[in-house]
Design an enzyme around this catalytic site. Structure first.
Site, short mmCIF file in Angstrom:
data_model
loop_
_atom_site.label_atom_id
_atom_site.label_comp_id
_atom_site.label_asym_id
_atom_site.label_seq_id
_atom_site.Cartn_x
_atom_site.Cartn_y
_atom_site.Cartn_z
N GLU A 1 0.83 -1.22 0.00
CA GLU A 1 0.00 0.00 0.00
C GLU A 1 0.86 1.27 0.00
O GLU A 1 2.06 1.23 0.31
CB GLU A 1 -0.96 0.01 1.18
N LYS A 39 -3.27 -0.95 15.75
CA LYS A 39 -2.65 -0.13 16.79
C LYS A 39 -3.45 -0.17 18.08
O LYS A 39 -4.68 -0.22 18.06
CB LYS A 39 -2.57 1.31 16.32
N1 PSU Z 1 -2.28 1.95 10.66
C1 PSU Z 1 -0.96 2.15 10.74
N2 PSU Z 1 -0.31 2.83 9.75
C2 PSU Z 1 -0.97 3.32 8.69
C3 PSU Z 1 -2.38 3.09 8.60
C4 PSU Z 1 -2.98 2.41 9.60
O1 PSU Z 1 -0.36 1.72 11.69
O2 PSU Z 1 -0.35 3.96 7.82
C5 PSU Z 1 -3.13 3.57 7.40
C6 PSU Z 1 -3.45 2.38 6.47
O3 PSU Z 1 -3.38 2.82 5.15
C7 PSU Z 1 -4.88 2.04 6.84
C8 PSU Z 1 -5.43 3.42 7.12
O4 PSU Z 1 -5.59 1.37 5.83
O5 PSU Z 1 -4.38 4.10 7.80
C9 PSU Z 1 -6.68 3.40 7.96
O6 PSU Z 1 -7.18 4.69 8.03
P1 PSU Z 1 -8.62 4.97 8.62
O7 PSU Z 1 -8.50 4.60 10.08
O8 PSU Z 1 -8.84 6.42 8.40
O9 PSU Z 1 -9.55 4.07 7.88
#
Ligand code: PSU
Ligand code: MN
Length: 301
Positions: free
Chosen positions: A24, A159
């Site tokens: 990604e 996380k």
């Molecule tokens: N968690 C991490 N690092 C990241 C992301 C999540 O530890 O870079 C990024 C990933 O691309 C994940 C996105 O798909 O954040 C999720 O974002 P949201 O919570 O806004 O859906």
């Protein structure tokens, strides 16, 4: 779905049933600081190749979904001056129509990987249910996409800033098998254990591949699979540092909303940990890319 533009190398590998691993781009543009992100982008592709698979970093450039990026395109994605938009799956249509440059989240990357015919994808952490979601309704689209997209996602859990228990519940609701790689504990990104267990454990890439193949045969065309690979021991963040940063991060982002929450939390961790969070982040995503490549190699046998 619009067919993405796939590089010659990736297209040939797919046509010959050789292993390919999707990567990604949000982790590059929004998850790691400039400079470091470009180094990690290169290392990720290298570890995938060393394990015998072809890397396919995914992003949207000029409104076109791209599967596999050149070195110059990786430069572009990693340069903050280009201000890439964070694209979840719902943002793909708007980004295509408005010809934008964007970095894809797990949700968008999984969707594009699947559309390209790639079944294995490595990342750092999956998005999930945020704490306080009962009020904010902040639940990452990653979970819904994984429930409907038959792609293997290799990650280091979610996380600890998220509600890990609720996230695991929604993965169950979405019929997504969750496998611990050489562990019975669901990992929490910077930490090897979240306090929650995994329903299934596998102890080798071959075992993981066998589960993926059996899942695809048992319930074809449905959910993906989550393979949870803990951060390597040597790079795990010390518990006391982790707990302090977590408490601070939650406080600092109390008023942040929507798609800015995850990048804001990551930025706090990176700024306040004296490099420990970056080292952990890099080590875990490299380990996930290597494991994803091993599983892709087994699946291609
Ligand atoms: N968690 C991490 N690092 C990241 C992301 C999540 O530890 O870079 C990024 C990933 O691309 C994940 C996105 O798909 O954040 C999720 O974002 P949201 O919570 O806004 O859906
Ligand atoms: Mn969200």
């Amino acid at each position: 779905m619009t067919t993405p533009s796939i590089t010659e190398e990736v297209r040939t590998a797919l046509a010959e049933d050789r292993p390919v691993v999707a990567l990604e781009s949000t982790i590059l543009s929004h998850g790691l600081p400039p400079g470091r992100n470009r180094e990690v982008a290169a290392r990720l592709e290298r570890v995938v190749r060393e394990a015998g698979a072809v890397p396919a970093t995914i992003a949207v450039l000029g409104g076109v979904a791209r599967v596999g990026l050149s070195a110059a395109e990786l430069d572009h994605v990693c340069d903050p001056a280009n201000d890439l938009v964070k694209l979840s799956r719902r943002d793909l249509g708007p980004a295509f129509a408005l010809r934008r440059d964007g970095a894809t989240t797990v949700a968008a990357t999984a969707a594009l990987a699947h559309a390209a015919g790639i079944g294995v994808f490595a990342t750092g952490g999956l998005g999930g249910v945020h704490r306080g979601a009962r009020e904010s309704w902040d639940v990452s689209a990653d979970l819904g996409v994984l429930a409907t997209t038959p792609v293997l996602v290799v990650c280091s859990g979610v996380k600890s800033v998220l509600d890990v228990g609720a996230t695991l519940e929604l993965l169950e609701t979405g019929s997504v098998p969750v496998l611990g790689y050489r562990t019975d504990a669901f990992p929490a990104f910077y930490r090897r254990e979240s306090g929650f267990g995994v329903p299934w454990r596998v102890d080798s890439a071959a075992e993981a591949a066998a589960v993926v193949a059996a899942h695809r045969a048992a319930v074809p065309g449905t959910a993906g699979v989550l393979l949870a690979n803990p951060v390597p021991h040597a790079s795990e963040m010390p518990a006391d540092l982790h707990d302090r940063l977590l408490a601070e991060g939650l406080e600092l982002t109390r008023d942040v909303r929507g798609k800015d929450v995850t990048p804001a939390l990551l930025e706090h961790f990176h700024g306040a940990s004296g490099g420990a969070s970056l080292d952990a982040n890099e080590a875990l995503v490299l380990s996930n890319a290597a494991l994803a490549a091993e599983v892709a190699v087994e699946l291609a046998r």
